[in-house]
Design a protein around this motif. Structure first.
Motif, PDB file in Angstrom:
ATOM      1  N   ARG A 189       0.837  -1.209   0.000  1.00 46.44           N
ATOM      2  CA  ARG A 189       0.000   0.000   0.000  1.00 46.44           C
ATOM      3  C   ARG A 189       0.868   1.253   0.000  1.00 46.44           C
ATOM      4  N   ALA A 190       1.952   1.249   0.784  1.00 48.77           N
ATOM      5  CA  ALA A 190       2.854   2.408   0.816  1.00 48.77           C
ATOM      6  C   ALA A 190       3.490   2.639  -0.547  1.00 48.77           C
ATOM      7  N   GLU A 191       3.886   1.555  -1.228  1.00 46.99           N
ATOM      8  CA  GLU A 191       4.475   1.679  -2.567  1.00 46.99           C
ATOM      9  C   GLU A 191       3.461   2.242  -3.550  1.00 46.99           C
ATOM     10  N   ARG A 192       2.203   1.786  -3.474  1.00 50.54           N
ATOM     11  CA  ARG A 192       1.160   2.293  -4.357  1.00 50.54           C
ATOM     12  C   ARG A 192       0.923   3.784  -4.131  1.00 50.54           C
ATOM     13  N   LEU A 193       0.845   4.172  -2.857  1.00 46.30           N
ATOM     14  CA  LEU A 193       0.637   5.584  -2.552  1.00 46.30           C
ATOM     15  C   LEU A 193       1.806   6.435  -3.043  1.00 46.30           C
ATOM     16  N   ALA A 249      -0.410  10.653 -16.774  1.00 46.81           N
ATOM     17  CA  ALA A 249      -1.851  10.884 -16.688  1.00 46.81           C
ATOM     18  C   ALA A 249      -2.574   9.795 -15.905  1.00 46.81           C
ATOM     19  N   VAL A 250      -1.863   8.845 -15.354  1.00 48.54           N
ATOM     20  CA  VAL A 250      -2.487   7.770 -14.593  1.00 48.54           C
ATOM     21  C   VAL A 250      -3.065   8.363 -13.313  1.00 48.54           C
ATOM     22  N   SER A 251      -4.349   8.097 -13.064  1.00 48.61           N
ATOM     23  CA  SER A 251      -4.983   8.754 -11.932  1.00 48.61           C
ATOM     24  C   SER A 251      -5.388   7.829 -10.797  1.00 48.61           C
ATOM     25  N   TRP A 252      -5.417   6.539 -11.006  1.00 46.59           N
ATOM     26  CA  TRP A 252      -5.809   5.639  -9.926  1.00 46.59           C
ATOM     27  C   TRP A 252      -5.278   4.243 -10.173  1.00 46.59           C
ATOM     28  N   GLU A 253      -5.252   3.424  -9.125  1.00 45.55           N
ATOM     29  CA  GLU A 253      -4.828   2.028  -9.226  1.00 45.55           C
ATOM     30  C   GLU A 253      -5.891   1.146  -8.580  1.00 45.55           C
ATOM     31  N   PRO A 312     -12.979   6.587  -8.364  1.00 47.92           N
ATOM     32  CA  PRO A 312     -11.990   7.136  -9.295  1.00 47.92           C
ATOM     33  C   PRO A 312     -12.348   6.860 -10.750  1.00 47.92           C
ATOM     34  N   TYR A 313     -12.119   7.867 -11.595  1.00 48.08           N
ATOM     35  CA  TYR A 313     -12.385   7.753 -13.019  1.00 48.08           C
ATOM     36  C   TYR A 313     -11.137   8.148 -13.789  1.00 48.08           C
ATOM     37  N   GLY A 314     -11.127   7.812 -15.052  1.00 50.09           N
ATOM     38  CA  GLY A 314      -9.995   8.138 -15.896  1.00 50.09           C
ATOM     39  C   GLY A 314      -9.126   6.921 -16.147  1.00 50.09           C
ATOM     40  N   ARG A 315      -7.960   7.186 -16.680  1.00 47.25           N
ATOM     41  CA  ARG A 315      -7.025   6.127 -17.051  1.00 47.25           C
ATOM     42  C   ARG A 315      -6.364   5.549 -15.805  1.00 47.25           C
ATOM     43  N   PHE A 316      -6.121   4.243 -15.833  1.00 50.45           N
ATOM     44  CA  PHE A 316      -5.347   3.613 -14.773  1.00 50.45           C
ATOM     45  C   PHE A 316      -4.301   2.699 -15.379  1.00 50.45           C
ATOM     46  N   GLU A 317      -3.293   2.444 -14.602  1.00 52.61           N
ATOM     47  CA  GLU A 317      -2.271   1.462 -14.959  1.00 52.61           C
ATOM     48  C   GLU A 317      -1.795   0.830 -13.664  1.00 52.61           C
ATOM     49  N   ARG A 318      -1.665  -0.471 -13.668  1.00 53.94           N
ATOM     50  CA  ARG A 318      -1.228  -1.172 -12.468  1.00 53.94           C
ATOM     51  C   ARG A 318      -0.218  -2.237 -12.872  1.00 53.94           C
ATOM     52  N   GLN A 319       0.936  -2.236 -12.212  1.00 50.98           N
ATOM     53  CA  GLN A 319       1.943  -3.270 -12.419  1.00 50.98           C
ATOM     54  C   GLN A 319       2.012  -4.103 -11.152  1.00 50.98           C
ATOM     55  N   ILE A 320       1.953  -5.419 -11.337  1.00 48.65           N
ATOM     56  CA  ILE A 320       1.892  -6.337 -10.209  1.00 48.65           C
ATOM     57  C   ILE A 320       3.061  -7.304 -10.303  1.00 48.65           C
ATOM     58  N   GLY A 321       3.906  -7.303  -9.292  1.00 47.58           N
ATOM     59  CA  GLY A 321       4.983  -8.286  -9.221  1.00 47.58           C
ATOM     60  C   GLY A 321       4.395  -9.654  -8.926  1.00 47.58           C
ATOM     61  N   LEU A 322       4.809 -10.652  -9.681  1.00 49.79           N
ATOM     62  CA  LEU A 322       4.254 -11.995  -9.517  1.00 49.79           C
ATOM     63  C   LEU A 322       5.200 -12.865  -8.692  1.00 49.79           C
TER      64      LEU A 322
END
Length: 127
Positions: free
Chosen positions: A11-15, A24-28, A86-96
């Protein structure tokens, strides 16, 4: 206790990414990752996101997701009283969590229902 610490670090990394990111990424979206002996399951909360707008890319140890949730406010005569989703574009990278990052995963299921994107990856030999 260990899982709580890892969750807090994630969560800290996401914030931090949200705060310092200049794109332009606005949310995860929130994500759950579970693993069994045969497969890896990723569930992503994406209510209001069209299935055909979701882009999924898999590197050896990172899953990248992106799309956009359109804003519900279009009319000029519309009054906004509260916007919390949240609205708009999002991008999320997830370590597997892979033992061997060179043993690739195979996407065997992709389903978006009830606002949750479920991706199921089959582990290949050596994973």
């Amino acid at each position: 206790m260990w899982s709580e610490a890892l969750s807090m670090l994630d969560r800290a990394e996401r914030l931090q990414r949200q705060f310092f990111q200049h794109a332009a990424v606005s949310w995860e979206p929130p994500v759950d990752v579970t693993e069994s002996a045969e497969q890896l399951r990723v569930q992503v909360a994406l209510p209001g996101v069209a299935a055909d707008s979701i882009s999924v890319a898999l590197d050896p140890a990172v899953l990248s997701l992106s799309a956009a949730r359109p804003s519900p406010c279009h009319a000029e005569t519309q009054s906004i009283h509260r916007i919390e989703i949240p609205y708009g574009r999002f991008e999320r990278q997830i370590g597997l969590p892979l033992g061997d990052p060179y043993a690739p995963l195979e996407l065997v299921e992709k389903d978006l229902s009830a606002g949750v994107l479920t991706l199921v990856f089959k582990k290949k030999e050596g994973a």
